[in-house]
Design a protein around this motif. Structure first.
Motif, mmCIF file in Angstrom:
data_model
loop_
_atom_site.group_PDB
_atom_site.id
_atom_site.type_symbol
_atom_site.label_atom_id
_atom_site.label_comp_id
_atom_site.label_asym_id
_atom_site.label_seq_id
_atom_site.Cartn_x
_atom_site.Cartn_y
_atom_site.Cartn_z
ATOM 1 N N VAL A 23 -29.158 -11.282 -39.493
ATOM 2 C CA VAL A 23 -29.420 -9.847 -39.467
ATOM 3 C C VAL A 23 -28.848 -9.236 -40.741
ATOM 4 O O VAL A 23 -27.677 -9.457 -41.065
ATOM 5 C CB VAL A 23 -28.772 -9.206 -38.223
ATOM 6 C CG1 VAL A 23 -28.878 -7.689 -38.280
ATOM 7 C CG2 VAL A 23 -29.408 -9.756 -36.949
ATOM 8 N N THR A 24 -29.669 -8.492 -41.458
ATOM 9 C CA THR A 24 -29.178 -7.841 -42.673
ATOM 10 C C THR A 24 -28.752 -6.398 -42.408
ATOM 11 O O THR A 24 -27.880 -5.879 -43.089
ATOM 12 C CB THR A 24 -30.221 -7.877 -43.805
ATOM 13 O OG1 THR A 24 -31.423 -7.266 -43.345
ATOM 14 C CG2 THR A 24 -30.504 -9.307 -44.227
ATOM 15 N N LEU B 187 -33.225 -5.304 -39.038
ATOM 16 C CA LEU B 187 -33.880 -5.961 -40.166
ATOM 17 C C LEU B 187 -33.273 -7.349 -40.322
ATOM 18 O O LEU B 187 -32.055 -7.509 -40.371
ATOM 19 C CB LEU B 187 -33.697 -5.152 -41.450
ATOM 20 C CG LEU B 187 -34.435 -5.681 -42.676
ATOM 21 C CD1 LEU B 187 -35.953 -5.693 -42.440
ATOM 22 C CD2 LEU B 187 -34.104 -4.831 -43.894
ATOM 23 N N ARG B 188 -34.150 -8.361 -40.400
ATOM 24 C CA ARG B 188 -33.706 -9.746 -40.494
ATOM 25 C C ARG B 188 -33.849 -10.264 -41.917
ATOM 26 O O ARG B 188 -34.608 -9.716 -42.721
ATOM 27 C CB ARG B 188 -34.501 -10.600 -39.509
ATOM 28 C CG ARG B 188 -34.270 -10.129 -38.071
ATOM 29 C CD ARG B 188 -35.068 -10.909 -37.081
ATOM 30 N NE ARG B 188 -36.477 -10.589 -37.188
ATOM 31 C CZ ARG B 188 -37.283 -10.406 -36.145
ATOM 32 N NH1 ARG B 188 -36.826 -10.514 -34.932
ATOM 33 N NH2 ARG B 188 -38.549 -10.143 -36.321
ATOM 34 N N VAL C 81 -23.926 -2.419 -33.489
ATOM 35 C CA VAL C 81 -22.857 -3.175 -34.144
ATOM 36 C C VAL C 81 -23.352 -4.597 -34.351
ATOM 37 O O VAL C 81 -23.902 -5.213 -33.427
ATOM 38 C CB VAL C 81 -21.581 -3.190 -33.273
ATOM 39 C CG1 VAL C 81 -20.510 -4.084 -33.889
ATOM 40 C CG2 VAL C 81 -21.062 -1.777 -33.061
ATOM 41 N N ILE C 82 -23.165 -5.131 -35.565
ATOM 42 C CA ILE C 82 -23.525 -6.511 -35.868
ATOM 43 C C ILE C 82 -22.263 -7.364 -35.723
ATOM 44 O O ILE C 82 -21.227 -7.063 -36.315
ATOM 45 C CB ILE C 82 -24.094 -6.651 -37.297
ATOM 46 C CG1 ILE C 82 -25.328 -5.760 -37.470
ATOM 47 C CG2 ILE C 82 -24.424 -8.112 -37.611
ATOM 48 C CD1 ILE C 82 -25.837 -5.670 -38.901
ATOM 49 N N ASP D 30 -35.384 -12.673 -43.116
ATOM 50 C CA ASP D 30 -36.723 -13.104 -43.532
ATOM 51 C C ASP D 30 -37.640 -11.913 -43.821
ATOM 52 O O ASP D 30 -38.823 -12.074 -44.073
ATOM 53 C CB ASP D 30 -37.344 -14.034 -42.490
ATOM 54 C CG ASP D 30 -37.574 -13.367 -41.137
ATOM 55 O OD1 ASP D 30 -37.304 -12.146 -40.989
ATOM 56 O OD2 ASP D 30 -38.030 -14.061 -40.209
ATOM 57 N N GLY D 31 -37.082 -10.679 -43.771
ATOM 58 C CA GLY D 31 -37.851 -9.473 -44.080
ATOM 59 C C GLY D 31 -38.545 -8.848 -42.893
ATOM 60 O O GLY D 31 -39.121 -7.771 -43.008
ATOM 61 N N THR D 32 -38.496 -9.491 -41.741
ATOM 62 C CA THR D 32 -39.147 -8.928 -40.553
ATOM 63 C C THR D 32 -38.204 -7.958 -39.855
ATOM 64 O O THR D 32 -36.990 -8.010 -40.027
ATOM 65 C CB THR D 32 -39.579 -10.039 -39.572
ATOM 66 O OG1 THR D 32 -38.428 -10.779 -39.179
ATOM 67 C CG2 THR D 32 -40.605 -10.959 -40.217
ATOM 68 N N GLU D 33 -38.809 -7.066 -39.085
ATOM 69 C CA GLU D 33 -38.036 -6.069 -38.361
ATOM 70 C C GLU D 33 -38.289 -6.198 -36.865
ATOM 71 O O GLU D 33 -39.424 -6.382 -36.429
ATOM 72 C CB GLU D 33 -38.421 -4.663 -38.827
ATOM 73 C CG GLU D 33 -37.620 -3.563 -38.156
ATOM 74 C CD GLU D 33 -38.010 -2.184 -38.636
ATOM 75 O OE1 GLU D 33 -37.113 -1.457 -39.094
ATOM 76 O OE2 GLU D 33 -39.202 -1.820 -38.534
#
Length: 193
Positions: A32-33, A46-47, A78-79, A49-52
């Protein structure tokens, strides 16, 4: 010998296909970014690999009127330290307050909602945190007003299993993992009669 050689080549080809083709993995690890509340009031993750991933609205775990059973807001996500797990509180209307109350802790991991946690008491979850790099969660739940039934629970993220709990009257000391909630809990023995 020719058959053995043919079989060996076939095994090598299959091995390469399995190693190089990501579709053989049933649950890919996706870092997770970022995680945020979108303009639509939903959680957006947002992950790498660019996917959401956009989390759906939650349904209240408590039977409410038809107009009050859907999530109306969320608290900031929270991540966890593992970079794969995200958590947030889903809030629902309440008949007796002018503000929504947090009733469900939603946990996401690797592209999907992993678990929805509701305290054993069914009371609102006011504060929570990840422990063990995202493998456990701790939370504090209590009544809307007056601090009448403070409860702290520790759960395993993967299984949802209740690992430990504290409630007023159980012990005059908080377990170490629940110390961050000491101010919320207040008097460990409760109001004097």
């Amino acid at each position: 010998m020719g058959t053995t050689n043919h079989f060996t080549r076939f095994a090598v080809v299959i091995g390469l296909v399995v190693c190089l083709c990501p579709s053989h993995v049933t649950a890919q690890v996706r870092a997770v970014t970022s995680a945020r509340i979108g303009k639509d009031g939903l959680i957006h993750i947002l992950r790498s690999d660019g996917t959401e991933f956009v989390a759906p609205r939650e349904v209240s775990p408590i039977q409410l009127s038809d107009k009050m059973d859907m999530q109306v807001s969320v608290r900031e996500p929270v991540i966890a330290k593992d970079g794969r797990t995200v958590g947030w509180l889903a809030e629902f209307p309440n008949c007796c307050t002018s503000y929504p109350i947090p009733l469900v802790l939603v946990l996401y991991r690797d592209g999907t909602i992993l678990r929805r946690i509701v305290p054993k008491t069914g009371l609102p979850l006011w504060r929570w945190a990840f422990l063990e790099d995202g493998n456990e969660v701790e939370y504090y739940a209590d009544t809307v007003h007056s601090n009448l039934n403070p409860t702290c629970e520790l759960r395993d993220v993967m299984s949802g299993e209740l690992l430990d709990e504290w409630h007023r009257g159980k012990s005059k000391t908080l377990p170490g993992w629940a110390e961050p909630f000491a101010k919320d809990v207040g008097d460990l023995e409760g109001p004097s009669n």
